[in-house]
Design a protein around this motif. Sequence first.
Motif, mmCIF file in Angstrom:
data_model
loop_
_atom_site.group_PDB
_atom_site.id
_atom_site.type_symbol
_atom_site.label_atom_id
_atom_site.label_comp_id
_atom_site.label_asym_id
_atom_site.label_seq_id
_atom_site.Cartn_x
_atom_site.Cartn_y
_atom_site.Cartn_z
ATOM 1 N N ALA A 174 0.841 -1.209 0.000
ATOM 2 C CA ALA A 174 0.000 0.000 0.000
ATOM 3 C C ALA A 174 0.873 1.256 0.000
ATOM 4 C CB ALA A 174 -0.926 -0.007 1.219
ATOM 5 N N ASP A 175 2.001 1.207 0.710
ATOM 6 C CA ASP A 175 2.918 2.350 0.744
ATOM 7 C C ASP A 175 3.443 2.657 -0.659
ATOM 8 O OD1 ASP A 175 3.765 3.816 3.213
ATOM 9 O OD2 ASP A 175 5.703 3.679 2.193
ATOM 10 N N ASP A 176 3.795 1.608 -1.406
ATOM 11 C CA ASP A 176 4.283 1.798 -2.784
ATOM 12 C C ASP A 176 3.175 2.367 -3.669
ATOM 13 O OD1 ASP A 176 6.733 0.843 -2.052
ATOM 14 O OD2 ASP A 176 6.551 -1.100 -3.044
ATOM 15 N N ILE A 177 1.940 1.904 -3.459
ATOM 16 C CA ILE A 177 0.814 2.408 -4.268
ATOM 17 C C ILE A 177 0.565 3.887 -3.941
ATOM 18 C CG2 ILE A 177 -1.675 2.174 -4.738
ATOM 19 C CD1 ILE A 177 -1.281 -0.889 -4.129
ATOM 20 N N LEU A 178 0.559 4.224 -2.648
ATOM 21 C CA LEU A 178 0.362 5.625 -2.249
ATOM 22 C C LEU A 178 1.463 6.507 -2.812
ATOM 23 C CD1 LEU A 178 -0.692 5.236 1.505
ATOM 24 C CD2 LEU A 178 -2.076 6.245 -0.317
ATOM 25 N N ASP A 179 2.685 5.985 -2.783
ATOM 26 C CA ASP A 179 3.830 6.744 -3.283
ATOM 27 C C ASP A 179 3.636 7.099 -4.760
ATOM 28 O OD1 ASP A 179 6.502 7.751 -2.651
ATOM 29 O OD2 ASP A 179 7.174 6.341 -4.189
ATOM 30 N N GLN A 180 2.992 6.189 -5.491
ATOM 31 C CA GLN A 180 2.762 6.418 -6.926
ATOM 32 C C GLN A 180 1.539 7.300 -7.170
ATOM 33 O OE1 GLN A 180 4.142 3.973 -9.645
ATOM 34 N NE2 GLN A 180 2.437 3.909 -11.075
ATOM 35 N N GLU A 181 0.488 7.122 -6.354
ATOM 36 C CA GLU A 181 -0.801 7.753 -6.685
ATOM 37 C C GLU A 181 -1.076 9.051 -5.921
ATOM 38 O OE1 GLU A 181 -3.762 4.624 -6.185
ATOM 39 O OE2 GLU A 181 -3.554 4.145 -8.321
ATOM 40 N N SER A 182 -0.269 9.373 -4.878
ATOM 41 C CA SER A 182 -0.582 10.547 -4.054
ATOM 42 C C SER A 182 0.433 11.669 -4.265
ATOM 43 C CB SER A 182 -0.575 10.162 -2.573
ATOM 44 O OG SER A 182 -1.515 9.159 -2.358
ATOM 45 N N THR A 183 0.123 12.798 -3.633
ATOM 46 C CA THR A 183 1.014 13.963 -3.726
ATOM 47 C C THR A 183 1.739 14.149 -2.383
ATOM 48 O OG1 THR A 183 -0.680 15.434 -2.863
ATOM 49 C CG2 THR A 183 -0.620 15.119 -5.261
ATOM 50 N N PRO A 184 2.850 14.915 -2.366
ATOM 51 C CA PRO A 184 3.529 15.188 -1.090
ATOM 52 C C PRO A 184 2.595 15.860 -0.082
ATOM 53 C CG PRO A 184 4.950 15.806 -2.929
ATOM 54 C CD PRO A 184 3.618 15.433 -3.517
ATOM 55 N N GLU A 185 1.663 16.696 -0.575
ATOM 56 C CA GLU A 185 0.720 17.382 0.350
ATOM 57 C C GLU A 185 -0.171 16.353 1.031
ATOM 58 O OE1 GLU A 185 1.199 18.385 -2.900
ATOM 59 O OE2 GLU A 185 2.582 19.924 -2.187
ATOM 60 N N GLU A 186 -0.646 15.364 0.260
ATOM 61 C CA GLU A 186 -1.529 14.338 0.843
ATOM 62 C C GLU A 186 -0.769 13.440 1.813
ATOM 63 O OE1 GLU A 186 -4.767 13.425 -2.669
ATOM 64 O OE2 GLU A 186 -2.690 12.896 -3.035
ATOM 65 N N LEU A 187 0.476 13.110 1.472
ATOM 66 C CA LEU A 187 1.231 12.140 2.289
ATOM 67 C C LEU A 187 2.047 12.797 3.395
ATOM 68 C CD1 LEU A 187 2.601 9.461 -0.214
ATOM 69 C CD2 LEU A 187 0.511 9.441 1.126
ATOM 70 N N GLY A 188 2.312 14.098 3.263
ATOM 71 C CA GLY A 188 3.141 14.775 4.264
ATOM 72 C C GLY A 188 4.593 14.381 4.164
ATOM 73 N N LYS A 189 4.993 13.789 3.027
ATOM 74 C CA LYS A 189 6.407 13.449 2.780
ATOM 75 C C LYS A 189 6.608 13.428 1.270
ATOM 76 C CE LYS A 189 5.615 8.440 2.812
ATOM 77 N NZ LYS A 189 5.899 7.136 3.347
ATOM 78 N N GLN A 190 7.867 13.477 0.840
ATOM 79 C CA GLN A 190 8.142 13.465 -0.597
ATOM 80 C C GLN A 190 7.688 12.142 -1.200
ATOM 81 O OE1 GLN A 190 8.816 16.159 -1.878
ATOM 82 N NE2 GLN A 190 9.707 17.351 -0.213
ATOM 83 N N THR A 191 7.282 12.172 -2.472
ATOM 84 C CA THR A 191 6.866 10.941 -3.155
ATOM 85 C C THR A 191 7.874 10.577 -4.248
ATOM 86 O OG1 THR A 191 5.532 12.267 -4.653
ATOM 87 C CG2 THR A 191 4.397 11.334 -2.765
ATOM 88 N N GLN A 192 7.748 9.346 -4.752
ATOM 89 C CA GLN A 192 8.546 8.847 -5.897
ATOM 90 C C GLN A 192 10.051 8.816 -5.621
ATOM 91 O OE1 GLN A 192 6.842 8.456 -9.221
ATOM 92 N NE2 GLN A 192 4.915 8.844 -8.188
ATOM 93 N N LYS A 193 10.436 8.828 -4.318
ATOM 94 C CA LYS A 193 11.878 8.844 -4.028
ATOM 95 C C LYS A 193 12.513 7.485 -4.328
ATOM 96 C CE LYS A 193 14.004 11.182 -1.444
ATOM 97 N NZ LYS A 193 14.843 12.281 -1.002
ATOM 98 N N ASP A 194 11.741 6.407 -4.132
ATOM 99 C CA ASP A 194 12.306 5.072 -4.375
ATOM 100 C C ASP A 194 12.649 4.890 -5.849
ATOM 101 O OD1 ASP A 194 12.031 4.578 -1.738
ATOM 102 O OD2 ASP A 194 10.450 3.074 -1.911
ATOM 103 N N ALA A 195 11.727 5.352 -6.705
ATOM 104 C CA ALA A 195 11.974 5.220 -8.149
ATOM 105 C C ALA A 195 13.226 6.014 -8.531
ATOM 106 C CB ALA A 195 10.759 5.714 -8.920
ATOM 107 N N GLU A 196 13.342 7.242 -7.972
ATOM 108 C CA GLU A 196 14.520 8.083 -8.274
ATOM 109 C C GLU A 196 15.811 7.404 -7.825
ATOM 110 O OE1 GLU A 196 13.891 11.888 -6.375
ATOM 111 O OE2 GLU A 196 12.035 12.161 -7.505
ATOM 112 N N ALA A 197 15.733 6.699 -6.681
ATOM 113 C CA ALA A 197 16.940 6.060 -6.140
ATOM 114 C C ALA A 197 17.208 4.706 -6.796
ATOM 115 C CB ALA A 197 16.788 5.879 -4.629
ATOM 116 N N GLY A 198 16.349 4.298 -7.715
ATOM 117 C CA GLY A 198 16.544 3.008 -8.394
ATOM 118 C C GLY A 198 16.135 1.818 -7.546
#
Length: 295
Positions: free
Chosen positions: A221-245
């Motif tokens: 669910a965390d991975d799904i939220l990371d893809q489908e939500s915004t930093p404002e909704e999550l209160g943290k940066q998103t898509q960092k895992d993809a950026e880090a490979g």
Amino acid sequence: MSFLDELSSTAERIDALLDQLMPLDSAPAKRVIDAMRYASIGQGKRLRPFLVCESAKLFDVDPQHALRTGAALECIHCYSLVHDDLPAMDDDDLRRGKPTTHIAFDEAAAILAGDGLLTFAFEILAHADTHPDAAVRSKLVGELAIAAGPAGMVGGQMLDLDAEARESHDLDEIITLQGMKTGALFRFACEAGAILATASAAEQAALSVYADRIGLAFQIADDILDQESTPEELGKQTQKDAEAGKATFIDLLGLDGAKARAQGLVDEACASLSVFGNRSGVLREAALFIVERKN
Ligand code: GRG
């Protein structure tokens, strides 16, 4: 009370307890206590303490014993977030909707605040207020150390960092590392009630299966939220895992496959609770919440 009201009521009680256990006024080293309080009081879903309290209710454990155990576990969780956000790890500046601890204070204070929360967790568990039986306290201390340490969260974080350097990943590898990195604390959360109650091996085993399934569902669910939500909704940066490979469950299963897998795990988690009959309704709702949450 609705499920969300139960969750926020536990969060309020955890906040009040942490506030009481970490007073600022009488502390000789005020800056580290200030940073520990900043990192741990006032936000967060408090999902792990909630699971401690709800698993404890299955066995009519004294609510204060469960709350203290949940507070100790939350200290470990908050320490992991503080250290994970440091420049040497994920290098994040936003957590729970506010600046990360090393941004609000400085790196040295954030490292010490994490260390302080880690060690304070065991001070809470070792105190007689957590349980009158020293053997129970000792078991809690030992199991939390295993869950947080090299065989659990710390080991999982190391595997995660190592995996960044590799091009290809398989599902089993990611399940193993996530089971250690995030699953181990969920396992402790769900088994703590049984430890506090000295429950039967069968009851402990049922909670262990439940924990295993919700821990993995949480990470998917965390991975799904990371893809489908915004930093404002999550209160943290998103898509960092993809950026880090880093490989995510979505890379390995696809978005629809990841959602189906998470739902399957919720079903398995709920089925594992049948030994507790209708006393386990809130834990069933918690499993569903884990995959339906918005942050
Ligand atoms: C640095 C020793 C060390 C370990 C870090 C668990 C972990 C290992 C890092 C956390 C990084 C991270 C964001 C992992 C994803 C899963 C996770 C733990 C999310 C945050 O948990 P929630 O959603 O957060 O329960 P709140 O804020 O509600 O407590």
